[in-house]
Scaffold this motif. Structure first.
Motif, mmCIF file in Angstrom:
data_model
loop_
_atom_site.group_PDB
_atom_site.id
_atom_site.type_symbol
_atom_site.label_atom_id
_atom_site.label_comp_id
_atom_site.label_asym_id
_atom_site.label_seq_id
_atom_site.Cartn_x
_atom_site.Cartn_y
_atom_site.Cartn_z
ATOM 1 N N LEU A 113 42.908 40.500 35.863
ATOM 2 C CA LEU A 113 42.782 39.533 34.762
ATOM 3 C C LEU A 113 41.427 39.683 34.062
ATOM 4 O O LEU A 113 41.338 39.628 32.837
ATOM 5 N N VAL A 135 37.708 34.259 32.302
ATOM 6 C CA VAL A 135 38.580 33.936 33.435
ATOM 7 C C VAL A 135 37.867 32.893 34.284
ATOM 8 O O VAL A 135 36.686 33.058 34.588
ATOM 9 N N VAL A 153 42.921 31.803 32.039
ATOM 10 C CA VAL A 153 42.391 32.936 31.262
ATOM 11 C C VAL A 153 42.456 32.619 29.774
ATOM 12 O O VAL A 153 43.365 31.915 29.312
ATOM 13 N N PRO A 171 42.651 34.615 26.451
ATOM 14 C CA PRO A 171 42.755 35.856 25.674
ATOM 15 C C PRO A 171 42.261 35.644 24.245
ATOM 16 O O PRO A 171 42.321 34.547 23.703
ATOM 17 N N ILE A 188 47.319 40.469 29.942
ATOM 18 C CA ILE A 188 47.381 39.416 30.970
ATOM 19 C C ILE A 188 48.783 39.369 31.585
ATOM 20 O O ILE A 188 48.954 39.292 32.803
ATOM 21 N N ILE A 205 47.428 30.525 30.666
ATOM 22 C CA ILE A 205 46.915 31.329 29.555
ATOM 23 C C ILE A 205 46.594 30.373 28.420
ATOM 24 O O ILE A 205 47.474 29.931 27.682
#
Lengths: 560, 415
Positions: free
Chosen positions: A11, A20, A52, A54, A63, A95
């Motif tokens: 990750l 993260v 996480v 992104p 991911i 996410i």
């Protein structure tokens, strides 16, 4: 469940270590079980393994690939209103799309925008108004994500007469499938077509369905989003003092508060004005909702309710009323709209309430920015719930009647809101249909009130079926199976999920469970027994005890 | 009040995220109200996230670590989350109240970060948080230090910043010019305890507040006048929480006094924008202690049992007076999108700059960009500390804007 080091490394490689988090404070804030979509039980319920952030579609795909390689379930989250998009199982990867917050473009010529997941409706509206456009805003208000609403939720809001519904405002989408593929379908404007869908079944429709994908079918990272005409000021002029703020109406906007004697008359007016295509908004709030919108605090509301000094529009005797807002492109059109509204209201036996100008401005603000829910939520934090009807205005009187019956039946418990006969919100959407939802507000500080609300909610759904009151909405998970109709929506949803995500990697808790509820064809019969009036005390007892007991459970720690 | 006393309010958090946004968004770019979530991005940095952290800490499922402390202290305790939250939930959650108790709990548990402990030690041993060796009374050495029947002039941390002394002397000049009966406490002034409260050391805050009050009472003043937004907020908002009773003594901000009593001697046609500092704005809203019980009426309506409760929407800060003072010079104010109770913090306060300078700078940069978006080349703020911090960041980032405190601006307008 503590994440394994190799999975964590994957990750971190996907998005950078700084994006993260596995610390307990951060994980807790993604495990919070409160508000809309909250389940009975402890406040910290299902702990994710990692969160996480992104920053691009490619990072989202990375991911997803990392999760799949390490056997981790995942769940996306955009602007984060309520609990429905938090993980509903231990150890999933959250996410959070907070870094993908761009409004990529406003395409005035094609009346559309291209937006990322964390672009909020308030920001989009402000930008769109600059060029004479506006966007649909759902009840969650200005802070919600139109992308999430359009792809993953029902997507209905009170200006629906003119701004439609988000199921049909979505024009194109970029999508990371549960196996990590990046797919682009539909349009983002005339300069950059993703791809045409071609003839056949609409794929966009299948992906989001009627009630939205609820994060179960992958992650949507960009959409083409329809905008709608706005003839008002480029920057809304705010009036009043917070929180009793309103907007200054523009030259060609008009606001009306008509009332009638019967729900049938309301429905007649809604149908006739819908046919004219001239409505900006047509919204009915419950009397309590009006009262809360027009008072700054709960204490003020209660005091005024008891003293009988609430404004006319917030009095129960005027409950067969609505707000109507029109906006025109010219003085001539404004005059026509004015004449039209007056004639239709009078023809259907209505009369107009004379509102305080400040109240008018406050109500108009609600209509334009969907600030209503925000002004009403304060009545209690105890988990309001609602159900929906999406059908003909002919159903309005029956929907009202059903709500009245159920409210009356639960009133003596002192566990549910008992300020009025019913708490329906209703509006015209797409200049055609009735949208209505009955907002059931359980008593605060009383977990068993949540149980009562769940019982009332279930009975509502059941009676809707019995009385043929149209499509249900705002439901998900196992409830889909329990109230499945002849359309077999649960079967279709499971089929779509199996096709798109055969390993069920994307958390589907609010979409559909992997296996159908046991009972099969017996379910309609079981429902008839369980939700009968005779069984009401027993079912209420079970639900009240269950929710009370669940709330007393200790907070679930994150196990290693 | 303890963290345990806040449990019901914590449970009311719906995770709706209203704590992240201004109540009314007028622009695409400037919708955030919380610099902490803007910087940290994870939900734990938001007001609601801090409420969840507090709940988890209280129930033993959240532990202390560097990340947890960063979510708490990469935050200027500006109250923006409270305003945003109240747009949806009124007084149901009040995240700032929980944040104060969370900070007190962290201090009590001995987990306060070193950089912040250093501020408290300086307060205890040097009488000011930065450990300045400048004498507190030096700025006012040439002034009389007797008693007064009217105004005690309190200057707060400005006493240790020689760059601010000309503005202090200018204020003294205005008071003299208006024949005000006043006394500058000078060397007799003590720290008011505001920062100690924000850092969770309630005992130190209380003892400082009491000592502060004693000195004011000794002066005979019936009014406190201060140009310090930090002192102003502490007196109106924190003293009632600490049980320090200022009744009988009126607290006024220099901008209020100037708006009422002074006329600028020189005019300007400058175009400026005005930054509502949190501490003259929403954080200066008077706090009224309430120890009644929450209850429900009519089945589900959450109410406080005693009806005469003050809801904190941030409206009762001081917003108009500084604008009047600016406009009296002939300057035109181009307003930023986020103003008054919805103002965006510069990121300086509550030890944030000492704990995490990157956070503090990111907030300031956001605010400066917003100022520039108005087209103004000068930003005025009542708070000299905000002005100094914003100007430092502007200079470092090469942003073409001048930031001026209100006193410095009016002084330059008079020159």
């Amino acid at each position: 469940m503590k994440i394994k080091s190799d999975a964590l490394e994957a990750l971190q490689n996907a998005v950078g270590a700084e994006n993260v988090a596995t610390d307990l404070a951060t994980l807790a804030s993604y495990a919070w079980n409160g508000g809309v979509g909250a389940l009975p039980g402890p406040k910290l319920k299902f702990w994710p393994a990692a969160v996480v952030l992104p920053g691009s579609t490619e990072e989202v795909a990375a991911i997803v690939n990392a999760c799949n390689a390490h056997g981790l379930k995942f769940r996306p989250l955009s602007s984060g209103n309520g609990s429905m998009h938090l993980p509903q199982q231990q150890g999933a990867v959250m996410i959070d799309l907070v870094r993908m917050d761009k409004i990529e473009k406003i395409d005035r010529k094609n009346s559309m925008a291209v937006i990322q997941p964390y672009a909020t409706a308030g920001r989009l509206m402000a930008e769109a108004m600059n060029v004479g456009l506006t966007c649909h805003v759902v009840g969650a208000g200005a802070g919600h994500s139109p992308l999430a609403s359009a792809t993953s939720m029902l997507g209905i809001g009170s200006s629906g007469a003119s701004t439609g519904t988000n199921a049909r405002n979505i024009l194109g989408l970029e999508w990371v499938t549960p196996d990590g593929e990046i797919v682009r379908i539909g349009a983002t404007g005339d300069d950059n077509w993703f791809s045409e869908e071609g003839p056949g079944i609409g794929f966009r429709g299948m992906v989001r369905g009627y009630m939205g994908a609820h994060g179960a079918l992958g992650i949507f990272t960009r959409i083409g989003y329809k905008l709608h005409p706005w003839t008002g000021d480029k920057v809304i002029k705010q009036t009043g003092v917070f929180p009793q703020t309103g907007i200054e109406p523009s030259e060609f906007a008009r606001f009306y508060a008509p009332v009638w004697d019967t729900p049938e008359q309301v429905a007649q007016c809604a149908k006739r004005l819908s046919r004219s295509g001239q409505l900006f908004a047509f919204l009915r709030l419950s009397a309590t909702a009006y009262g809360l919108v027009l008072t700054p605090t709960n204490e003020d509301y209660v005091a005024q309710k008891e003293a009988g000094t609430l404004p006319e529009i917030a009095k129960d005797e005027n409950r067969h009323g609505t707000q109507i807002m029109t906006q025109a492109h010219s003085a001539a059109q404004a005059a026509y709209q004015e004449k039209l509204v007056k004639k239709v209201v009078e023809d259907t036996g209505g009369r107009f309430l004379d509102l305080d100008p400040d109240h008018e401005k406050q109500l108009m603000r609600g209509l334009v920015t969907s600030q209503y829910v925000a002004r009403v939520s304060r009545q209690g934090g105890g988990g309001a719930t609602s159900f929906g009807i999406n059908d003909s205005w002919n159903l309005w009187p029956k929907a009202l009647e059903l709500a009245e019956e159920l409210v009356e039946a639960d009133k003596s418990s002192d566990l549910m809101c008992r300020t009025e006969h019913e708490s329906h919100w209703a509006w015209v959407h797409e200049n055609r249909q009735l949208w209505t939802e009955h907002v059931m507000m359980p008593g605060h500080k009383k977990p068993e009130g949540t149980g009562m609300a769940i019982g009332s909610f279930m009975r509502h759904l059941h009676r809707m079926d019995e009385r043929h009151l149209g499509m249900r909405a705002l439901i998900g998970g196992p409830i889909i199976d329990l109230f499945q109709t002849k359309s077999k929506e649960g079967v279709w949803m499971r089929r779509i999920k199996n096709k798109i995500d055969p390993n069920w990697n994307a958390d589907a808790s609010f979409y559909i469970p992997p296996k159908a509820m046991p009972g099969g064809r017996m379910l309609p019969f079981i429902r008839r027994v369980v939700f009968s009036n005779a069984m009401r005390p027993f079912v209420n007892f079970i639900l009240k005890s269950g929710t009370k007991g669940a709330a007393k459970k200790p907070v679930v720690p994150r196990g290693d | 009040m303890t963290l345990q006393d806040r449990e019901l309010s914590m449970k009311n958090c719906m995770r709706c995220s209203f704590c992240k946004w201004v109540p009314s968004m007028n622009t695409e770019e400037f919708g955030h109200i919380c610099p902490s979530i803007r910087y940290g991005k994870f939900h734990s940095y938001s007001g609601g996230g801090k409420v969840i952290t507090a709940f988890g800490l209280m129930h033993g499922v959240v532990d202390y670590d560097n990340k947890m402390l960063d979510t708490v202290y990469a935050c200027s305790a500006c109250g923006g989350c409270g305003t945003g939250c109240s747009a949806n939930l009124s007084d149901l959650v009040e995240p700032m109240e929980t944040i104060y108790e969370l900070r007190a709990r962290i201090f009590k548990d001995g987990q306060l970060p070193d950089a912040l402990n250093a501020l408290l030690n300086n307060l205890k041993f040097a009488g000011n948080p930065q450990g300045s060796t400048v004498s507190r009374g030096e700025w006012a050495e040439d002034l009389g230090h007797g008693t007064t029947n009217d105004i005690a002039l309190i200057v707060g941390e400005a006493a240790f910043d020689q760059l601010q002394w000309p503005q202090l002397h200018s204020l003294v000049g205005l008071l003299d010019g208006a024949n005000a009966d006043f006394v500058a406490l000078g060397a007799n002034e003590v720290d008011c305890g505001g920062l100690a409260y924000e850092l969770g050391d309630v005992d130190l805050a209380t003892s400082l507040a009491k000592a502060f009050l004693a000195k004011v009472q000794e002066s005979g003043a019936r009014r406190i006048l201060t140009q310090s937004d930090a002192v102003f907020a502490a007196l109106r908002n924190y003293f009632p929480r600490l049980g320090v009773d200022l009744s009988g003594i009126e607290v006024i901000h220099a901008s209020e006094w100037m708006a009422e009593h002074t006329r600028p001697t020189k005019s300007t046609n400058e175009t400026v924008t005005y930054h509502d500092s949190c501490k003259l704005g929403r954080l200066s809203e008077p706090y009224v202690p309430w120890d009644g019980e929450h209850d429900t009426e009519m089945g589900s309506i959450w109410v406080r049992r005693q009806r005469h409760v003050k809801h904190r929407y941030g409206n009762d800060g001081v917003y108009d007076a500084p604008r009047k003072v600016i406009e009296a010079t002939g300057a035109t104010i181009f307003e930023m999108p986020r103003i008054r109770e919805a103002s965006y913090c510069c990121g300086l306060n509550a030890g944030a700059k000492d704990f995490n300078p990157d956070f503090s700078a990111s907030a300031a940069k956001d605010r400066l960009n917003e100022a520039l978006s108005t087209g103004a080349k000068t930003m005025v703020t009542s708070c000299a500390d905000c002005a100094c911090h914003l100007q430092q960041v502007a200079d470092r980032e090469g942003m073409d804007i001048k930031v001026s405190s209100l006193l410095a601006f009016t002084q330059s307008a008079e020159e």
